[in-house]
Write an enzyme that holds these catalytic residues in place. Structure first.
Site, mmCIF file in Angstrom:
data_model
loop_
_atom_site.group_PDB
_atom_site.id
_atom_site.type_symbol
_atom_site.label_atom_id
_atom_site.label_comp_id
_atom_site.label_asym_id
_atom_site.label_seq_id
_atom_site.Cartn_x
_atom_site.Cartn_y
_atom_site.Cartn_z
ATOM 1 N N ASP A 27 -4.167 -1.450 -1.085
ATOM 2 C CA ASP A 27 -5.131 -1.487 -0.205
ATOM 3 C C ASP A 27 -6.558 -0.915 -0.560
ATOM 4 O O ASP A 27 -7.445 -1.553 -0.303
ATOM 5 C CB ASP A 27 -4.937 -1.137 1.127
ATOM 6 C CG ASP A 27 -4.557 0.299 1.247
ATOM 7 O OD1 ASP A 27 -4.364 1.083 0.179
ATOM 8 O OD2 ASP A 27 -3.927 0.862 2.453
ATOM 9 N N ARG A 47 7.622 6.576 -4.446
ATOM 10 C CA ARG A 47 8.118 6.760 -3.274
ATOM 11 C C ARG A 47 7.380 6.386 -2.004
ATOM 12 O O ARG A 47 6.318 6.070 -2.040
ATOM 13 C CB ARG A 47 7.885 8.525 -2.985
ATOM 14 C CG ARG A 47 6.396 9.097 -3.017
ATOM 15 C CD ARG A 47 6.351 10.520 -3.411
ATOM 16 N NE ARG A 47 6.243 10.563 -4.851
ATOM 17 C CZ ARG A 47 4.946 10.438 -5.326
ATOM 18 N NH1 ARG A 47 3.782 10.256 -4.737
ATOM 19 N NH2 ARG A 47 4.883 10.772 -6.684
ATOM 20 N N SER A 83 0.722 -1.189 0.317
ATOM 21 C CA SER A 83 -0.122 0.094 0.117
ATOM 22 C C SER A 83 0.718 1.317 0.021
ATOM 23 O O SER A 83 0.814 2.207 1.069
ATOM 24 C CB SER A 83 -0.737 -0.107 1.231
ATOM 25 O OG SER A 83 -1.638 -1.281 1.048
HETATM 26 C C1 GLC Z 1 -0.747 6.049 1.449
HETATM 27 C C2 GLC Z 1 -0.165 5.214 0.484
HETATM 28 C C3 GLC Z 1 -1.360 4.497 -0.558
HETATM 29 C C4 GLC Z 1 -2.398 3.903 0.621
HETATM 30 C C5 GLC Z 1 -2.615 4.810 1.668
HETATM 31 C C6 GLC Z 1 -3.672 4.095 2.460
HETATM 32 O O1 GLC Z 1 -1.430 7.211 0.979
HETATM 33 O O2 GLC Z 1 0.635 6.106 -0.537
HETATM 34 O O3 GLC Z 1 -0.819 3.529 -1.320
HETATM 35 O O4 GLC Z 1 -3.452 3.387 -0.128
HETATM 36 O O5 GLC Z 1 -1.625 5.200 2.333
HETATM 37 O O6 GLC Z 1 -2.800 2.914 3.272
#
Ligand code: GLC
Length: 490
Positions: A211, A173, A158
């Site tokens: 996620d 990143r 995520s």
């Molecule tokens: C951050 C991550 C993203 C994820 C979110 C919630 O924004 O970059 O990929 O979906 O957190 O976990």
């Protein structure tokens, strides 16, 4: 703890009568700084819509709008056994999910492993070794002495990753406080597969997922009205289904225009340029002192990782810039520790049911070693409410922007994450903001409702792996890297 004072309703104005004038003035200043009115919400949403569009364009923008190669919703008849791995911020979870014959049904076995804090700033090798340890332990304890055929894995990673294929993902990143060297700019699948191979584990990555995408697909599995998947947790983000024809950056691939593909917005990066977000001086400090300044502007104002820190910085400001106003004559050194307070502390303060805020008093004593006066407790409570309310109202902007961008007037939104599930009043505050932004008449039923999602990184990951194998079988090979490899899973 047994409360002696009378209970009061969860959201109340507080008794301002006994608060000294200078402290009242500070509370008023906090109210001015943290309150986001309807007009600002609408302005934020308008800019949000154009930024979502920009992310889909060839030139791109702040919001990545990552194509996930999840091509369409499940129909409830997916079947098979899958592994799911979720690399979250606090835990690492491994699940085995069997999608059963009965419509939209599944069996799940899972194990959770603590994600050591040091790992988040350690080396890439340590990360992959740790993940492999967890998978190995899971296989050994659930399939002891069995001959297991190759298991397809849905890997929930995520963080923003660009994907040319569904089993591929180049980390753009790190977000959410992770800072592991040597991973950014690289595909995260090969190092994982390499280590699985080295250890002789019968696992192949069938899909790398976010996620939010998992949440979208898992929620739609049981409720076909679910059109957006959101996370309001340590980070904030959403995914939704888009028509390929509306994604200019995919035009060169000549895919059918009416094909669906899920977009992982990564909208935590909304307004990194600080054009419309109503940032306070505390938000600027959070950004400046974070591992990635200038990034995740929207996330830093709304996500669980930051709410407690915003609160701490606001208290510190009073302490340092208004000498003698609060916590007089006390040792306030604890309050100087960055990220000491997480969002569960704000949640607990907002949940304190007692008129005299005795739970808050006890909490401040325990965590900060500070004995607060009744007036200070009132201020603390109001500050928590303001930060929690601002987060919920701004969070609604992302959902409203997706609805406006896609022209969706009504839908269900599947939401997960610690802030959504545990922070008091978050849902009602978000729903209220949606009403204001989308201008529903006062008696009208909410057309867009944000509701609890199904388990995205478990069931969602399994479903996405299943959907991928299903379309490989059917000959839809968009976003499939190596057909021969995928076929070993059929
Ligand atoms: C951050 C991550 C993203 C994820 C979110 C919630 O924004 O970059 O990929 O979906 O957190 O976990």
């Amino acid at each position: 703890m047994v409360g002696l004072g009378p209970k009061h309703p969860p959201s109340r104005k507080g008794s301002v009568a006994d608060i000294p004038q200078d402290l009242l003035k500070q509370i008023k200043d906090f109210e001015d700084e943290f309150t986001v009115n309807s007009a600002t919400l609408k302005k934020v949403v308008d800019h949000f819509v154009s930024e979502l569009e920009k992310g889909l364009s060839v030139e791109g923008g702040n919001i990545p709008m990552n194509v996930t190669w999840v091509m369409g919703f499940p129909d409830g008849h997916e079947q098979g056994t899958f592994l799911a791995l979720d690399m979250g911020g606090t835990n690492l979870r491994v699940c085995e999910i069997t999608l059963t014959e009965e419509k939209s049904a599944f069996d799940i076995t899972q194990s959770k492993y603590r994600m050591p804090e040091e790992l988040k700033t350690g080396t890439a090798e340590e990360l992959w070794e740790y993940i492999a340890d967890c998978l190995e332990q899971f296989i050994n304890s659930h399939h002891e002495n069995e001959k297991v055929s190759k298991l397809p894995l849905g890997f929930t990673f995520s963080y923003p990753a660009t994907q040319d294929y569904i089993d591929h993902g180049v980390l753009q990143r790190w977000t959410k406080g992770f800072d592991i060297d040597g991973v950014e700019g690289k595909d995260v699948v090969p190092p994982l597969e390499e280590i699985l191979k080295k250890r002789g584990l019968p696992i192949k990555v069938a899909a790398l997922i976010n996620d939010t995408t998992g949440t979208l697909i898992a929620s739609a599995y049981t409720d076909t009205a679910m059109k957006i998947g959101c996370i309001f947790g340590t980070g904030v983000n959403a995914a939704y289904m888009e028509k390929v024809g509306r994604i200019p950056k995919l035009a060169h691939m000549n895919l059918p225009a009416d094909m669906d593909v899920a977009i992982n917005c990564e909208y935590g990066a909304f307004d990194n340029e600080h054009i419309v977000l109503p940032l306070t001086k505390y938000d600027h400090i959070i950004d400046r002192d974070s591992p990635r300044p200038g990034q995740q502007a929207f996330e830093k104002m709304t996500a669980g990782l930051y709410l407690g820190e915003i609160f701490r910085l606001a208290l510190l400001d009073l302490l340092d810039n208004h000498p003698g106003l609060i916590f007089n004559g006390q040792d306030t050194s604890e309050l100087r520790k960055p990220y000491l307070l997480d969002s569960s502390v704000l949640a607990a303060i907002e949940e304190d049911p007692y008129e005299n805020l005795e739970e808050t008093e006890e909490l401040l004593e325990r965590l900060l070693k500070i004995k607060a006066t009744p007036a200070e407790l009132e201020m603390v409570r109001r500050l928590a409410e303001l930060i929690g309310t601002r987060a919920a109202r701004l969070s609604a902007c992302g959902v409203a922007a997706i609805c406006k961008k896609t022209g969706m007037e009504s839908c269900h939104v599947g939401a997960d994450g610690s802030v959504f599930t545990k922070y008091p009043h978050f849902k009602e505050r978000g729903a209220q903001a949606l009403r204001e932004i989308l201008d529903w008449a006062p008696q009208e039923q909410d057309k867009v409702s944000i509701m609890a999602a199904e388990d995205g990184s478990g069931v969602g990951a399994a479903l996405i792996a299943a959907l991928t194998l299903k379309r490989v079988k059917a000959g839809n090979l968009a976003g499939i890297r190596n057909l021969a490899d995928m076929k070993t899973l059929l």
